[in-house]
Scaffold this active site. Sequence first.
Site, short mmCIF file in Angstrom:
data_model
loop_
_atom_site.label_atom_id
_atom_site.label_comp_id
_atom_site.label_asym_id
_atom_site.label_seq_id
_atom_site.Cartn_x
_atom_site.Cartn_y
_atom_site.Cartn_z
N SER A 164 0.85 -1.19 0.00
CA SER A 164 0.00 0.00 0.00
C SER A 164 0.88 1.23 0.00
CB SER A 164 -0.90 0.01 1.24
OG SER A 164 -1.54 1.26 1.41
N TYR A 177 -2.23 -0.43 10.43
CA TYR A 177 -2.31 -0.79 9.01
C TYR A 177 -1.10 -0.27 8.25
CZ TYR A 177 -4.30 -1.41 4.34
OH TYR A 177 -4.51 -1.78 3.03
#
Length: 281
Positions: A164, A177
């Site tokens: 990501s 995250y």
Amino acid sequence: MNKRVNIPFSVDLTDKVVAITGAGGVLMSRFAEALAECGAKVAILDIDEAAAKRVAAAIGENAIAIKTDCLNKDSIIAAKELIESRFGKVNFLINGAGGNNPRATTDNEYMTPNLPDEVKSFFDLSSDGLEFVFRLNIVSAFLVTQVFAESMVKTGGNIINISSMNAFRPLTKIPAYSAAKAGISNFTQWLAVHFAPVNIRVNAIAPGFFVTNQNRALLYDENGNPTARTEKILAHTPLGRFGEVDDLIGALLWLSDDRASGFVTGTVIPVDGGFAAYSGV
């Protein structure tokens, strides 16, 4: 299978047997459709069996849906055995399972004195929430790779992890995250070096901002209007929009084709509309 994916260029993947985790979701289901359209046989692995079956049914005979708990090694081994009985040895793995959790997400972007009691700050986050996010992202990729890469050692293979843009530039509110995806990028590089002598390539794709089932509530309110977070994201994305799923397909197919990317391993490919390049001024 009805053609629905925008395939930007043609690759022949008829020799590929692909296992995709998290394949019942928005992004990975599209990956499965694109690879199948290029001739690959795809296994749709997801803990949500109904979602996996919907994706496999849409693809047709070149797909199989398997309920798989990517945090349970026995479940992963059982999935591998089912794939081998149907399609043969897996030589291509996509670690797409992952996500965030509210228990590891703050309400406030920045710490300030005298926050209201109802605001969930960094100090209110639970360690089990952080552990859940790390297990969902890091541990799942570790276990799934252990199971599927073992049979690639003698024949070579291809592994694509899903990182990501959080891995490059951590976002506010989501510390677990962001850290987990940074771990995925690092794990990708480690695996690439470790498996290089046995011709297993390992790379990652790092999507920027795409609207998925997991983040939709953060990006749009109940009336479908953009949230303040959406406005901030788009203001810092030079291309001025969220990504469409098909924007990822070109990078996917390039990494999937051994002729096109056979000398590429250990890379993390950003697909982010310029987000990482923009300093904000």
